[in-house]
Design an enzyme around this catalytic site. Structure first.
Site, PDB file in Angstrom:
ATOM      1  CB  CYS A   7      60.650  17.280  65.247  1.00  0.00           C
ATOM      2  SG  CYS A   7      62.268  17.778  64.639  1.00  0.00           S
ATOM      3  CG  ASN A  10      67.108  19.281  66.498  1.00  0.00           C
ATOM      4  OD1 ASN A  10      68.183  19.503  67.055  1.00  0.00           O
ATOM      5  ND2 ASN A  10      66.191  20.218  66.402  1.00  0.00           N
ATOM      6  CB  CYS A  12      62.340  18.886  58.929  1.00  0.00           C
ATOM      7  SG  CYS A  12      63.342  17.903  57.781  1.00  0.00           S
ATOM      8  NE  ARG A  13      58.348  16.944  62.039  1.00  0.00           N
ATOM      9  CZ  ARG A  13      57.915  15.794  62.515  1.00  0.00           C
ATOM     10  NH1 ARG A  13      56.612  15.632  62.708  1.00  0.00           N
ATOM     11  NH2 ARG A  13      58.747  14.820  62.826  1.00  0.00           N
ATOM     12  CB  SER A  14      62.235  20.798  66.400  1.00  0.00           C
ATOM     13  OG  SER A  14      63.383  20.070  66.069  1.00  0.00           O
ATOM     14  CG  ASP A 122      58.674  13.870  59.131  1.00  0.00           C
ATOM     15  OD1 ASP A 122      59.331  14.805  58.636  1.00  0.00           O
ATOM     16  OD2 ASP A 122      59.165  12.799  59.506  1.00  0.00           O
TER      17      ASP A 122
HETATM   18  P1  4NP Z   1      62.053  16.196  61.509  1.00  0.00           P
HETATM   19  O1  4NP Z   1      62.071  15.382  60.124  1.00  0.00           O
HETATM   20  O2  4NP Z   1      61.672  15.202  62.592  1.00  0.00           O
HETATM   21  O3  4NP Z   1      61.022  17.243  61.301  1.00  0.00           O
HETATM   22  O4  4NP Z   1      63.458  16.743  61.692  1.00  0.00           O
HETATM   23  C1  4NP Z   1      62.751  14.179  59.973  1.00  0.00           C
HETATM   24  C2  4NP Z   1      64.114  14.206  59.769  1.00  0.00           C
HETATM   25  C3  4NP Z   1      64.795  13.020  59.581  1.00  0.00           C
HETATM   26  C4  4NP Z   1      64.122  11.811  59.599  1.00  0.00           C
HETATM   27  C5  4NP Z   1      62.760  11.790  59.815  1.00  0.00           C
HETATM   28  C6  4NP Z   1      62.081  12.981  60.002  1.00  0.00           C
HETATM   29  N1  4NP Z   1      64.820  10.589  59.381  1.00  0.00           N
HETATM   30  O5  4NP Z   1      64.176   9.538  59.384  1.00  0.00           O
HETATM   31  O6  4NP Z   1      66.045  10.611  59.227  1.00  0.00           O
END
Ligand code: 4NP
Length: 156
Positions: A7, A10, A12-14, A122
């Site tokens: 993702c 790294n 939230c989703r993954s 997301d």
């Molecule tokens: P993830 O979510 O890709 O599912 O881990 C996000 C975590 C952090 C950010 C964006 C999405 N960020 O912009 O910091």
């Protein structure tokens, strides 16, 4: 079989997908290695987002020990399957893929049999409702992903 879930951050989703897939797979032989990584370096070394930890624990899965890392060039040699959480991640992975890489790159939900182009949204800028929806989508898809993985290593 080495599978990398990818993702953006790294956190939230993954990591949710890593925790759910490892929980569903248990110990199989030959082993199916599951790991996760993010495209950006911003959260490297951090535990998953507290909302991701909270939602996973409500469903009985502990992801608090995971730590964020950024994808590396070596990952394209080490992993034979990369599952991208959304189309933007998928396109970036395709762009990073080098000639030597044998990694097959697919959308996480497409690999699970969802319609072409399906994405795991997301939840980072959302609230617990988005995290709950995210978790349930990943959990539902992971049933099918585990089945497919076990079939592909000849276990089912
Ligand atoms: P993830 O979510 O890709 O599912 O881990 C996000 C975590 C952090 C950010 C964006 C999405 N960020 O912009 O910091």
């Amino acid at each position: 079989m080495h599978v990398l879930i990818v993702c953006l951050g790294n956190i939230c989703r993954s990591p949710i997908a890593e925790g759910v897939l490892k929980d569903k797979l248990g110990n199989v032989s030959p082993p199916i290695v599951i790991d996760s990584a993010g495209l950006i370096s911003y959260h490297v070394g951090e535990a998953p987002d507290h909302r991701a930890i909270e939602i996973a624990s409500r469903y009985g899965i502990d992801i608090s020990g995971l730590r964020a890392r950024q994808i590396t060039r070596d990952d394209f040699l080490k992993f034979n399957l990369m599952l991208a959480m959304d189309r933007s991640i998928y396109e970036d992975l395709k762009g990073m893929q080098q000639k030597l890489s044998k990694a097959s790159i697919e959308l996480f939900l497409e690999y699970a049999g969802y319609p072409p182009g399906s994405e795991v949204p997301d939840p980072y800028y959302g609230n617990m409702k988005q995290f709950d929806e995210c978790f349930r989508l990943i959990q539902e898809a992971s049933e099918k992903i585990v089945k497919r993985m076990l079939e592909s290593v000849g276990l089912k």
